[in-house]
Scaffold this active site. Structure first.
Site, PDB file in Angstrom:
ATOM      1  N   CYS C 116      43.936  29.931 100.581  1.00 57.19           N
ATOM      2  CA  CYS C 116      43.329  28.875 101.391  1.00 57.19           C
ATOM      3  C   CYS C 116      41.868  29.145 101.685  1.00 57.19           C
ATOM      4  O   CYS C 116      41.161  28.285 102.188  1.00 57.19           O
ATOM      5  CB  CYS C 116      44.104  28.699 102.687  1.00 57.19           C
ATOM      6  SG  CYS C 116      45.820  28.321 102.371  1.00 57.19           S
ATOM      7  N   HIS C 409      45.464  19.516 104.921  1.00 59.02           N
ATOM      8  CA  HIS C 409      44.972  20.809 104.427  1.00 59.02           C
ATOM      9  C   HIS C 409      45.343  21.009 102.963  1.00 59.02           C
ATOM     10  O   HIS C 409      46.294  21.696 102.637  1.00 59.02           O
ATOM     11  CB  HIS C 409      45.577  21.917 105.319  1.00 59.02           C
ATOM     12  CG  HIS C 409      45.344  23.303 104.811  1.00 59.02           C
ATOM     13  ND1 HIS C 409      44.141  23.728 104.287  1.00 59.02           N
ATOM     14  CD2 HIS C 409      46.171  24.387 104.757  1.00 59.02           C
ATOM     15  CE1 HIS C 409      44.247  24.993 103.930  1.00 59.02           C
ATOM     16  NE2 HIS C 409      45.470  25.415 104.184  1.00 59.02           N
ATOM     17  N   CYS C 440      41.779  31.135 107.574  1.00 57.00           N
ATOM     18  CA  CYS C 440      42.788  32.116 107.200  1.00 57.00           C
ATOM     19  C   CYS C 440      43.397  31.743 105.855  1.00 57.00           C
ATOM     20  O   CYS C 440      43.262  30.612 105.400  1.00 57.00           O
ATOM     21  CB  CYS C 440      43.877  32.181 108.264  1.00 57.00           C
ATOM     22  SG  CYS C 440      44.698  30.607 108.524  1.00 57.00           S
TER      23      CYS C 440
END
Lengths: 326, 448, 454
Positions: C116, C409, C440
């Site tokens: 990510c 996301h 993160c």
């Protein structure tokens, strides 16, 4: 350990497990026919099986590493050496004169001390002997001790403790203290225990304050896959039908599979020289999801502890740890 | 949008069939492609007795463009264009000779040919002079309706004190002769001043200019962006954020930049200015093309169908133009073009809101002309007629078929026809054209 | 530029990396600036982008960026982009997307993947190249599709198929084929499970959430705020120059402007259901699986000035971090909390020296756990080796235009979304304003960065 009176029997090669099982079943049947259920501490034959020049095959190693989640190094995982030695240990147990029947033996604990990792290109001498008959509340346990030697160096020692249910140890034995072993709920001859009707009272106690750090999603094929790589084709791991015959709802995972998964979960932090010990409790019925906790040892102690349990019932499957050996 | 009928009657077997049946056969219009000749044949220049000098000057100009210029015509001659210079007409009677000469060669006018009259505005002239000048208006509009095969007729009207050598006379003449004016028909365009200048390169008159085009994501707006870029401008393509994907495609195609902006926002002008200030330093051309339709009979009209139409179509151009005039980002010769509509001139049932906005635009343009002139620039409107766009494609078939044929060219225009007119109006050679409404309608039957 | 600084030193008296080098004085690298960004609206998995590939979406995002900054036909220094869920055919995803875009085909590109944090890492790599003078401009990007995720055959079948392809004789081929069993044919889709632990990201966060005692109410409040702030930003036109519609979507599909703490409170927990503590993490306070792409235009000051392009912010400094989650020591998504103090120390800043904080909302609890760590005297001393707690932050400065809970996301696209959003905020705030980013990532990682208004 190896006293002069030990008879060393050298085998030409690691025996094939299929033939051993046939002999094991036959031997067990003979033992059953003889109804000789009491063993004396000195009944264990002072025999050591030796196979020289054992080498791992790269494809076998890779398959094992991928299945267990080990990195694909040329160093043999400690559990892989166990796999290599396992047929030799089995060969010992099916020899005439071995006092306990192969069939129905339950793996209750395992400990490996690895001084250094064996490399893929190294030839090992494998030595296996049986020792330490102990009384257990459900029967008699025996330790199968395997050693891997490279040149003249002892690099790996594995001690597998098996329980023969329903046998007793003669009382005049020199070694009468029962080894403190966890409740062997996975006695194949006691299906109610395996099904979980017993031991449910331990649930909340076991579950308290136990946070997982990971989980294993074990599919129905896990038993067959580990059987293929380890050669341990015990049908309770590969066939739901056979497992039912022994009182399990479905096939169960190999204990050493779960132990090796836990070792792999600790990862490279375990180092090369370590003691890896496991006590098996409830068997893992396949397929299932197992909660796992791998944690650094508390306080001054070095190494890691691990534990695997069922997130549904809270019952423990195995506990153990890895600590660095000096 | 494809005009299937137009294709059918102009190709193959169906063409023959249409001819036999005597069906109207709209022509395939001569549209500009870079590198094409300005006209398709020799140009005949005729004039009335009092216009010799102006006719000579214009003929000289045509020769300068490497055209084959004739001063006399015969019935058998084939001309690409006829220039009728009537600036000197003192009385209605003066019109007869040159126009009859014109009529004599009209049948030989090439497909896609051009008739262009040049005259003076009646203004405060003496009655006879004014009658002659106004008469030309009627002649031109009628003559245009006689023309066939894609030929058009348009007029250049010189305002008070505007000389024949004013840059915009040549500029307008060239536009009207060229394929750029394909769908401009029956129109008279007034040159109000001698402002403007001829471009160094007629193919890229907008070189170095920075243009903002609103509503640039689709249809006419996208075509305006393409055409201005083709003519050399750097284009800032503006449209609502919701149309941003189509907008980006247009901006990238023309190697311009995209600005996602709702033009009705209070700070729209500020955002445009900011974008242009940092990227290009100045803003030369502003095309208020963004427009919406919310058709309803007035009897059924609600604020939600009325207000947005006015807000987008006229309030936004008003506010942005004013803000730009008040600011310091406009270049030395700014050009503003607003999109009006024939609905704003002739009215249309169910479009009170739209017509109010589009007529409003015309009012705005006329009223802003002096302010823009003060800034060295111009402001004009283009009023498209029936243009084949995504919007008109939604009109029911029968209605669309009728609407399409209701003009002298018997067909709908293309978005690029509107874009060409705009590209002309923002060009340096149109500097003398200010406060005008140029119809791009193929001489629609309604309105002027 | 921070090479000579002592890691971990709390009080740095030297010049901070961001405040130097703007002009390239020869001794320190010049600065790299954020010119702007573009993304497509984020869709929910299986939504309007269900048939769009990673390459489709990345190309769309690139084209929107190119249009915004008038770069059609231009050769940009380099494009770096990546995806987390990636088909093997997309080995050259960034370059293939460039070739399909309006950029000059002479624009080179490379792929990056850091879970990510991929989007952040593309910014880091290009920023460094610009600082070193290797390139003048770069486009950082990221894309992910959970709708068009790669499906692979089972390991067993894969092994057989590979053997088959190597087989030479018909007998060998037959032998390989004969090994195929019906059970092999079940495809395996990628999971969000951590390979080393088998736990999904949500389950991991649930462990951390429980350990840190983050309440359901606090999580739902953060989630509601994210939606409300994102909706307000859209209404204000904040995203007019940060986003280009795609496939009919003009806003993030996950955005629920009308959500509320009360509505969120009705959702059933989905993670942490087998823990001893009550489960608190719901679909409402966790990010959904999403599809989308984002890009950021980075440049040297000179390159931007030549083109009259805006300069929104400077990428001052970045730090990557990782934690030992596999042994249960730290929470999987807490690496940002660990990396930030190092970044602060190197730049001589305190946690409170920022005008904005952009902490990626993988889960509402992720953000709250990060904050709790920084507020914890004990944690900061024992695990982060600090003298004391970093302290709390002004929550009104946190994720002021909403974050991943509302926007969604698409893993690799989040970094670009945040960098562009923060850069624009900083410009609006004015010169000298400063923002902190923490994103993160799987594998117990994070990339954190400091941006400063240019």
């Amino acid at each position: 350990m190896r006293t002069p009176e030990v008879e060393v029997v050298e085998l030409d090669a690691v025996p094939a497990l299929g033939g051993l099982y046939a002999r094991g079943v036959a031997g067990s049947a003979r033992a059953a026919a003889a109804r000789r259920r009491t063993v004396r501490p000195d009944d264990l034959p002072a025999t050591e099986l030796l196979v020289r020049g054992v080498r791992a095959e790269v494809e076998h190693l890779s398959t094992y590493q991928h299945l267990l989640g080990e990195t694909g190094q040329d160093a043999l995982p400690a559990g892989f050496v166990h796999v290599l030695a396992f047929p030799v240990a089995t060969a010992l147990m099916v020899r005439p004169g071995f006092p306990l029947p192969l069939l129905g033996m339950v793996h209750v604990a395992n400990q490996v001390e690895q001084r250094r990792a064996v490399r893929l290109d190294e030839e090992m001498d494998l030595r296996v002997r049986a020792q330490d008959l102990h009384a257990h509340r459900s029967g008699v346990t025996v330790d199968l001790v395997a050693e891997a030697w490279v040149e003249e160096e002892l690099v790996w020692t594995g001690t597998s403790t098996y329980l023969a249910k329903g046998h007793h140890l003669a009382p005049h034995s020199a070694s009468t203290d029962p080894t403190p072993l966890p409740s062997p709920d996975n006695l194949v001859s006691e299906p109610q225990g395996a099904l979980g009707t017993r031991g449910s009272d331990t649930r909340s106690e076991e579950g308290a304050g136990r946070a997982p750090t990971g989980q294993w999603r074990l599919g129905g094929e896990v038993g067959r896959r580990y059987a293929a790589v380890s050669g341990d084709q015990n049908p309770i791991h590969t066939s739901a039908l056979a497992a039912k015959a022994f009182g399990f709802p479905r096939a169960i995972a190999h204990g050493m599979y779960t132990a090796a998964r836990a070792l792999a979960d600790v990862g490279p932090a375990r180092g090369e020289a370590f003691v890896w010990h496991v006590q098996f409790a409830k068997p893992v019925v396949l397929p299932s999801t197992v909660a796992v906790r791998v944690a650094r040892a508390d306080g001054e102690a070095e190494g890691f502890s691990f534990e695997a349990w069922s997130p549904r019932s809270g019952r423990t499957h195995l506990t153990g740890g890895v600590s660095p050996s000096s | 949008m494809t005009d299937t009928y137009l294709n059918l009657v102009n190709t193959g077997f169906t063409k023959t069939l249409a001819q036999r049946l005597g069906l109207p056969r709209p022509a395939v219009l001569r549209r500009h492609r870079p590198g094409d000749p300005l006209v398709t044949g020799p140009v005949l220049v005729v004039h009335d007795a009092g216009s010799q000098a102006e006719a000579d000057a214009l003929a000289e100009q045509l020769l300068g463009w490497d055209l084959d210029v004739h001063r006399h015509g015969n019935r058998d001659d084939r001309f690409g264009a006829i220039l009728v210079v009537l600036t000197g007409a003192q009385a209605p009677a003066d019109l007869g000779a040159p126009l009859l000469t014109t009529g004599g060669v009209l049948r030989g006018l090439a497909p896609g040919g051009r008739v262009v009259t040049v005259s003076r505005a009646p203004g405060d002239a003496a009655p006879a002079v004014a009658a002659a000048r106004q008469g030309i208006d009627g002649v031109l509009r009628s003559l245009a309706k006689e023309l066939r095969r894609g030929a058009t007729g348009n007029g250049i009207v010189l305002g008070d004190g505007v000389e024949i050598d004013a840059p915009s006379v040549a500029g307008t003449l060239r536009f009207l002769l060229s394929g750029r004016s394909a769908f401009v028909d029956g129109q008279l365009l007034t040159i109000g001043s001698g402002a403007g200048e001829l471009p160094a390169d007629w193919e890229r008159p907008l070189e170095g200019q920075v243009a903002v085009v609103t509503g640039a994501a689709r249809g006419i707006g996208a075509e305006i962006a393409r055409t201005l870029a083709r003519d050399g401008a750097t284009v800032v393509a503006v449209d609502v954020p919701a149309a941003g994907d189509a907008l980006a495609a247009v901006a990238n195609e023309v190697h311009g930049s995209a600005l996602q902006l709702d033009v009705t926002r209070e700070d729209a002008a500020e955002r445009i200015t900011e974008h242009v200030r940092s990227r290009h330093g100045q803003l030369d051309l502003v095309i208020h093309n963004a427009g919406i339709l919310r058709d309803k009979l007035l009897a059924n009209m609600k604020p939600e169908t009325w207000d947005p139409v006015l807000a987008v179509n006229v309030t936004a151009p008003l506010r942005i133009t004013q803000a730009l005039l008040d600011g310091d980002q406009l270049g030395t010769a700014p050009r503003v073009v607003c999109l009006a509509s024939t609905s704003g001139i002739a009215g249309n049932r169910g479009q009170t809101n739209y017509a109010a906005s589009k007529a409003g635009v015309i009012g705005m343009v006329r009223a802003s002309a002096s302010a823009l002139e003060g800034a060295g620039g111009t402001i004009n409107a283009v009023a498209p007629g029936f243009i084949e766009t995504d919007m008109t494609a939604r009109i029911p078939f029968a209605t669309r078929e009728v609407a399409r044929r209701l003009n002298s060219l018997q067909q709908g225009g293309q978005p690029r026809d509107v874009a060409e007119a705009i590209a002309f109006l923002v060009s340096p050679q149109a500097g003398g054209v200010n406060g005008q409404v140029l119809r791009v309608c193929g001489q629609n039957m309604v309105g002027q | 530029m921070a090479a000579a600084r002592t890691p971990g030193s709390q009080t740095s008296s030297g010049p901070t990396p961001g405040s130097t080098g703007a002009g390239g004085d020869g001794s320190s690298p010049r600065r790299a600036v954020v010119v702007g960004g573009n993304r497509i609206p984020f869709a929910r998995s299986g939504g309007p982008y269900v048939r769009a590939s990673n390459q489709d979406m990345l190309t769309a995002a690139l084209d929107g960026l190119v249009a915004r900054f008038g770069l059609a036909g231009e050769r940009v220094g380099e494009v770096a982009a990546g995806a987390v869920l990636k088909h093997s055919k997309d080995f050259n995803l960034a370059r293939e997307s460039v070739l399909g875009s309006a950029l000059s085909p002479e624009t080179p590109a490379y792929d990056v993947q850091q879970a990510c944090a991929t989007g952040m890492e593309t910014v880091v790599g290009l920023t460094n190249k610009i600082r070193l003078g290797q390139i003048e401009s770069g486009i950082a990007g990221g894309v992910d599709s959970t709708s068009d995720a790669p499906i692979v055959v089972s390991d067993a079948l894969r092994t057989i198929l590979l053997d088959l392809s190597r087989a030479k004789t018909p007998q060998q081929k037959l032998k390989a084929v004969s090994r195929i069993r019906p059970g092999h044919l079940a495809p395996s889709a990628p999971t969000t499970g951590e390979p080393r632990t088998g736990l999904s990201m949500g389950e991991h966060q649930a462990l951390t959430t429980a350990a840190m005692g983050i309440t359901r109410e606090a999580q739902d409040e953060l989630a509601a705020a994210s939606h409300h702030r994102l909706a307000a930003a859209y209404d204000d036109g904040f995203f007019d120059d940060l986003l280009t519609p795609y496939r009919g979507l003009t806003r993030d599909a996950n955005l629920r402007a009308d959500t509320s703490v009360e509505k969120l409170a009705k959702l059933k927990p989905v993670f942490g259901k087998h823990l001893e503590t009550p489960a608190t993490m719901t679909a409402g306070n966790s990010t959904p699986l999403s599809d989308g792409a984002s890009t950021v235009l980075l440049a040297s000051d000179a390159w931007a000035a030549e083109r009259g392009l805006p300069v929104l912010a400077t990428v001052v400094d970045v730090e990557a971090g990782a934690v030992d989650f596999a042994h249960g020591r730290d929470g999987l998504l807490m690496a940002g909390a660990h990396a930030v103090p190092r970044l602060l120390a190197r730049n001589g800043l305190s946690l409170q020296d920022f005008d904005y904080y952009e902490i990626h909302e993988a889960f509402a609890a992720t953000v709250l756990c990060n904050l709790a760590i920084w507020e914890s005297e004990e944690y900061c001393r024992e695990r982060l080796g600090l003298d004391g707690a970093l302290g709390s932050i002004d929550r009104s400065k946190l994720n002021v235009h909403g974050s991943s809970l509302a926007a969604g996301h698409p893993f690799a696209a989040t970094g670009g979304r945040i960098v562009a959003t923060l850069a624009k905020q900083l410009t609006a705030k004015g010169p000298g304003s400063r923002g902190l980013i923490s994103v993160c990532a799987a594998g117990g990682q994070a990339v954190v960065a400091i941006l400063e208004a240019a």
